[in-house]
Structure formats: C-alpha cells, structure tokens
Design an enzyme around this catalytic site. Structure first.
Site, mmCIF file in Angstrom:
data_model
loop_
_atom_site.group_PDB
_atom_site.id
_atom_site.type_symbol
_atom_site.label_atom_id
_atom_site.label_comp_id
_atom_site.label_asym_id
_atom_site.label_seq_id
_atom_site.Cartn_x
_atom_site.Cartn_y
_atom_site.Cartn_z
ATOM 1 N N GLY A 1 0.822 -1.196 0.000
ATOM 2 C CA GLY A 1 0.000 0.000 0.000
ATOM 3 C C GLY A 1 0.861 1.253 0.000
ATOM 4 O O GLY A 1 2.066 1.207 0.290
ATOM 5 N N CYS A 2 0.247 2.381 -0.328
ATOM 6 C CA CYS A 2 1.004 3.632 -0.442
ATOM 7 C C CYS A 2 1.481 4.134 0.920
ATOM 8 O O CYS A 2 2.671 4.421 1.105
ATOM 9 C CB CYS A 2 0.175 4.690 -1.152
ATOM 10 N N TYR A 3 0.582 4.226 1.882
ATOM 11 C CA TYR A 3 1.004 4.645 3.219
ATOM 12 C C TYR A 3 2.057 3.696 3.807
ATOM 13 O O TYR A 3 3.054 4.159 4.377
ATOM 14 C CB TYR A 3 -0.203 4.711 4.158
#
Length: 346
Positions: A149-151
């Site tokens: 995921g990005c976070y």
C-alpha cells in the site's frame, strides 16, 4: 518483449501503469482491462493518451488473459484478484496485485480489517510482499507479488533502518500521514468532490484505517517482535503525494551522525530512496511524478524522540511505479528500467 495485461487500467493506478509502461523499452501492453469501459477506446477515457494508445478497453477475464501475456497487473478493489486466483493462472503467468488481497499473511486480520471473506487463502503463504528495497531476492523468484500500500511503503521505508538497528522503542511509534485525493481512487464519492476537499484538511479512518495492520505486520517482521502503532491518515487538497511524519522514542541517546550513518548504510545503493542532507525536509512537490522516496529525520533531544519524515508520490512509488519495479526484478531486468522519472515541478 514482455507482454503485459492490466486489469483495472482505467483507474488512477491503472492509468499510471499505462503511462510508465508505454515508456518501458522491454514491454508491450497487450490488454487494457476495464469493468466500466469495455470496447471504449482507451484514449477516450484518458485524453492524454490521444494518438498514443489506439487500443480499446477489454474485459477483466483473468483466465483468458493469462494465456496471452507474461505478467498481469491487477489494479482493482480488494477481493477481486483473490476471487479469480487459481493455480492454473499462476502456472502460466506472473501476477502483480496492487490491491491488499495478499499483503497480510494472517487471513483473520485481512477479513477483520477489510470486512470481506478471502477467496483464495492458499496463496497467502506464497505471495511475496513487494517492497523491493527489503524483499528484493524473494521478489526475483516470485510468481505472485502483493504490491504494498502507499502509506505502508512510505512509512516502512522511513522507519525500517531504525527498527532493524533496534534504536527506537517499538511500542512508541506514532505515524501521522497525509495524502492527496487520488489515493482514494477514481470512483465517485461525495467526500472527494471538489467542494468537499478544497480549502479543507481532515483526518479519516482514525484508529481503523486498513493500512494499519499492514504496517504493523511488516514492522513486526523487521523487529522480530510484535509492533503496535498509532496510525492516523489525513486527506489534503492536492491531486497526488504522501507525507508521513513518524515519532518514536529512542532506546538510548544517539547523535545526528550515528543516525545518519545508519540511513546511509541501509540506502546507499537504493536508487529510489533519497536520504536528504541535514536541515532538509521531505516535500511532496520534490517527488511528484517520480518513483523516489525522500527521507530525513530530526532528533528531539528534549524528550529523547526521533522525528522521522518521508515523502513520495502515492500513484508512482505508492502503486504503479513500485509494481513496475517489481516486474523488472521478476524478469531479470535492471530495476530502474522505465522508472528514471525526473520529479515534476511545478
């Protein structure tokens, strides 16, 4: 040439995959998959592709696609890839999944946080968490990649060296994160409308955001002990970009030089991780449109805490760029191929 199929090519991450792969000298895109725009010209969906992409959007038949390409990217909502995955597909083609279907090894955690039943848990053990800077050798041998995921990507890369070196108390980690609106996807949602977002900032998913267990699981593996964090994301009125500020209590006193040496040692050979010079703070504008992650830190000696900062583009290193980086490793190509994207400014 590597033949590529993209399922979910008309979402933000899917379109970013197309943009990057069109510039990759070893890749040919054979399938532009879409649920909403079947038989519509891709350039009608994204006019930036006018006279660049002439193909029409196809369906999301993963089984048929597996017989036509070398690698499939699934830029789809949670549950889609898992619902179609079977050994017959993986015996023919490599799969890089940009959703969360295979990111967490604990099926109960996945089902609890995402609120859906996992359709193909037998592949969880095999799937490799595709954070290239950490799992590079496993990625090279993989058939199935769980694109992070990005976070989590920004958070983990920012914190990782100090966790591995045992420099911070793992039960003291707080992550304050901010993302542009594209991180929520291209679907129509009232909360993402211009009038709702412009001139406003808000926290969301407080204590419940789905990236929390993903970050915790990966940091726990690195620390060789259970890590529980406080993670709070915020929506900011910009198109793309992620900025995280993480806090952790030092186990012992440390100088700037000691901590800087740790970061430099871990990332000296990592092209896409840029450890900034003293006094520089990561900013989203300096990584926009690129696969770079900018990292820096400050030691707050008053309360013996580390303040760790990271910035990246959520659609590139946080999604499509990282997926292409994974593909390069899986096919024995130079890791930077197609990804030497100079950050855009302004």
């Amino acid at each position: 040439m590597i033949k590529v199929g993209i399922i979910g090519s008309t979402g933000y991450a899917g379109q970013e995959l197309v943009r990057i792969l069109l510039q990759h000298k070893d890749v040919s895109i054979a399938w532009y998959g879409s649920k909403s725009y079947i038989d519509k010209k891709y350039s009608e969906v994204f006019q930036n592709m006018f006279q660049i992409v002439e193909e029409r959007c196809l369906d999301e038949n993963m089984e048929e696609l597996a017989s036509q390409v070398d690698v499939i990217f699934t830029a789809t909502p949670q549950g889609f890839c898992a619902s179609l995955m079977k050994e017959e597909i993986l015996s023919k083609v490599k799969v890089i999944d940009l959703s969360a279907d295979y990111r967490m090894k604990d099926i109960k955690t996945y089902e609890e946080w995402y609120g859906i039943k996992h359709s193909s848990p037998k592949f969880l053990k095999e799937a490799v968490y595709g954070l290239c800077e950490i799992n590079r050798e496993d990625i090279k041998k993989a058939r199935l990649i769980a694109n992070p995921g990005c976070y989590p990507t920004c958070s983990i890369l920012t914190i990782y060296p100090l966790i591995k070196e045992g420099l911070i108390e793992v039960d003291s980690i707080i992550i304050d994160a901010k993302s542009g609106v594209s991180g929520a996807g291209r679907g129509t949602k009232v909360g993402n409308l211009y009038c709702e977002v412009n001139e406003n900032m808000k926290a969301y998913g407080v204590g419940t955001h789905r990236h929390t267990p993903e970050i915790e699981e990966q940091l726990s593996l690195m620390a060789s002990e259970n890590v529980t964090i406080n993670f709070t994301p915020h929506l900011v009125p910009m198109n793309r970009g992620i900025l995280i500020t993480a806090y952790g209590k030092l186990k012992k006193q440390a100088s700037y030089e000691v901590v800087k040496e740790i970061y430099d040692r871990y990332y000296a050979k990592e092209y896409f991780v840029r450890v900034l010079e003293k006094g520089m703070t990561p900013e989203t504008r300096w990584v926009e449109g690129s696969n770079f992650v900018d990292i820096n830190f400050v030691i707050d000696h008053r309360n013996n805490r580390m303040v760790l900062m990271g910035a990246m583009d959520n659609l590139v290193k946080g999604a499509a760029g990282q997926a292409v980086q994974n593909m390069n490793l899986m096919f024995g190509l130079p890791e930077q191929e197609g990804l030497k994207l100079v950050p855009m400014f302004p």
